[in-house]
Motif scaffolding. Structure first.
Motif, PDB file in Angstrom:
ATOM      1  N   UNK A  45      19.792  32.875  30.074  1.00 53.06           N
ATOM      2  CA  UNK A  45      18.874  33.635  30.845  1.00 53.06           C
ATOM      3  C   UNK A  45      18.225  34.519  29.836  1.00 53.06           C
ATOM      4  N   UNK A  46      18.761  35.084  28.878  1.00 48.88           N
ATOM      5  CA  UNK A  46      17.751  35.752  28.053  1.00 48.88           C
ATOM      6  C   UNK A  46      16.781  35.186  27.459  1.00 48.88           C
ATOM      7  N   UNK A  47      17.076  34.010  27.006  1.00 53.39           N
ATOM      8  CA  UNK A  47      15.979  33.249  26.362  1.00 53.39           C
ATOM      9  C   UNK A  47      14.728  32.763  27.517  1.00 53.39           C
ATOM     10  N   UNK A  48      15.550  32.189  28.824  1.00 55.21           N
ATOM     11  CA  UNK A  48      14.481  31.856  29.875  1.00 55.21           C
ATOM     12  C   UNK A  48      13.446  32.864  30.300  1.00 55.21           C
ATOM     13  N   UNK A  49      13.869  33.897  30.312  1.00 61.06           N
ATOM     14  CA  UNK A  49      13.099  35.145  31.039  1.00 61.06           C
ATOM     15  C   UNK A  49      12.528  35.833  29.806  1.00 61.06           C
ATOM     16  N   UNK A  50      12.669  35.571  28.742  1.00 58.87           N
ATOM     17  CA  UNK A  50      11.880  36.349  27.599  1.00 58.87           C
ATOM     18  C   UNK A  50      10.326  36.129  27.515  1.00 58.87           C
ATOM     19  N   UNK A  51       9.950  35.173  28.092  1.00 60.76           N
ATOM     20  CA  UNK A  51       8.250  35.185  28.049  1.00 60.76           C
ATOM     21  C   UNK A  51       7.777  36.305  29.008  1.00 60.76           C
ATOM     22  N   UNK A  52       8.779  36.745  29.827  1.00 64.71           N
ATOM     23  CA  UNK A  52       8.077  38.055  30.744  1.00 64.71           C
ATOM     24  C   UNK A  52       8.248  39.158  30.073  1.00 64.71           C
ATOM     25  N   UNK A  53       8.748  39.443  28.774  1.00 64.87           N
ATOM     26  CA  UNK A  53       8.838  40.697  28.227  1.00 64.87           C
ATOM     27  C   UNK A  53      10.425  40.960  27.978  1.00 64.87           C
ATOM     28  N   UNK A  54      10.433  42.313  27.488  1.00 69.17           N
ATOM     29  CA  UNK A  54      11.908  42.431  27.031  1.00 69.17           C
ATOM     30  C   UNK A  54      12.563  42.875  28.242  1.00 69.17           C
ATOM     31  N   UNK A  55      12.189  43.993  28.924  1.00 72.47           N
ATOM     32  CA  UNK A  55      12.856  44.206  30.274  1.00 72.47           C
ATOM     33  C   UNK A  55      13.430  42.929  30.897  1.00 72.47           C
ATOM     34  N   UNK A  56      12.565  41.846  30.916  1.00 75.95           N
ATOM     35  CA  UNK A  56      13.268  40.532  31.806  1.00 75.95           C
ATOM     36  C   UNK A  56      13.969  39.896  31.136  1.00 75.95           C
ATOM     37  N   UNK A  57      13.665  40.002  29.815  1.00 78.38           N
ATOM     38  CA  UNK A  57      14.804  39.251  28.891  1.00 78.38           C
ATOM     39  C   UNK A  57      15.973  39.776  28.689  1.00 78.38           C
ATOM     40  N   UNK A  58      16.126  40.982  28.949  1.00 79.41           N
ATOM     41  CA  UNK A  58      17.495  41.668  29.227  1.00 79.41           C
ATOM     42  C   UNK A  58      18.072  41.439  30.476  1.00 79.41           C
ATOM     43  N   UNK A  59      17.304  41.762  31.524  1.00 80.36           N
ATOM     44  CA  UNK A  59      17.977  41.522  33.131  1.00 80.36           C
ATOM     45  C   UNK A  59      18.109  40.057  33.358  1.00 80.36           C
ATOM     46  N   UNK A  60      17.402  39.102  32.507  1.00 80.14           N
ATOM     47  CA  UNK A  60      17.556  37.559  32.872  1.00 80.14           C
ATOM     48  C   UNK A  60      18.899  37.183  32.663  1.00 80.14           C
ATOM     49  N   UNK A  61      19.779  37.647  31.556  1.00 81.60           N
ATOM     50  CA  UNK A  61      20.983  37.270  31.445  1.00 81.60           C
ATOM     51  C   UNK A  61      22.045  37.357  32.637  1.00 81.60           C
ATOM     52  N   UNK A  62      21.983  38.410  33.093  1.00 84.18           N
ATOM     53  CA  UNK A  62      22.500  38.958  34.601  1.00 84.18           C
ATOM     54  C   UNK A  62      22.087  38.151  35.574  1.00 84.18           C
ATOM     55  N   UNK A  63      20.722  38.015  35.712  1.00 80.19           N
ATOM     56  CA  UNK A  63      20.234  37.348  36.834  1.00 80.19           C
ATOM     57  C   UNK A  63      20.503  35.839  36.816  1.00 80.19           C
TER      58      UNK A  63
END
Length: 172
Positions: A45-63
């Motif tokens: 999830x961190x990798x998948x969400x990383x194109x949207x910026x740092x905050x999304x990259x961090x939140x993307x793991x839990x999401x």
């Protein structure tokens, strides 16, 4: 459908419910049956969400660790496997239990962290997210809320499973 399939599902549901309640009560000491796959999807999830910026990259793991079991449930429902569709809810409850432990660690930073890559600068997701939102002092309350949701999902999974199992057993 033969009676064997619902009976097997019943045994599986009981095992998954037992495992989920252990994780909800004991995480992080108990990662549970889904601990490894949950961690894998979290990191992905961190990798998948990383194109949207740092905050999304961090939140993307839990999401992502929460979205994947929900997606699995929806796929099985779409395939008309009503009993099977309940099984990912046990995974979701377990994932929420693990997440609650991670949120509770936001201030103390006691948990060992996993990182993709060189690992020089490992970010504690929930320390970062709560600090950016001004909610770091409320980490324990957020963790308690997440744990309560985990219990509710586990209860819903048991009720839905019992209902579906009863319908399957009544079919001629």
């Amino acid at each position: 459908m033969s009676r064997a399939r619902p009976t097997l599902y019943a045994g599986l549901a009981l095992a998954l419910a037992y495992d989920a309640q252990r994780v909800i009560r004991l995480a992080p000491e108990a990662a549970g049956l889904f601990g490894g796959i949950t961690l894998a999807f979290h990191e992905l999830g961190h990798v998948l969400w990383s194109p949207l910026g740092e905050w999304f990259a961090v939140a993307g793991g839990s999401l992502t660790q929460l979205v994947v079991p929900i997606a699995a449930c929806l796929v099985l429902r779409r395939q008309k496997d009503e009993l099977g569709a309940v099984m990912p809810l046990f995974w979701l409850a377990s994932s929420l239990g693990n997440l609650a432990a991670y949120i509770a660690d936001a201030r103390t930073l006691d948990l060992p962290l996993v990182s993709i890559g060189d690992g020089e600068e490992v970010i504690h997701d929930w320390n970062y997210l709560l600090a950016h939102a001004g909610g770091l002092p409320r980490d324990a309350q957020m963790a308690a809320w997440c744990r309560m949701v985990a219990w509710l999902v586990l209860g819903a999974a048991l009720v839905l499973f019992a209902r579906q199992w009863r319908q399957e057993m009544r079919r001629p």
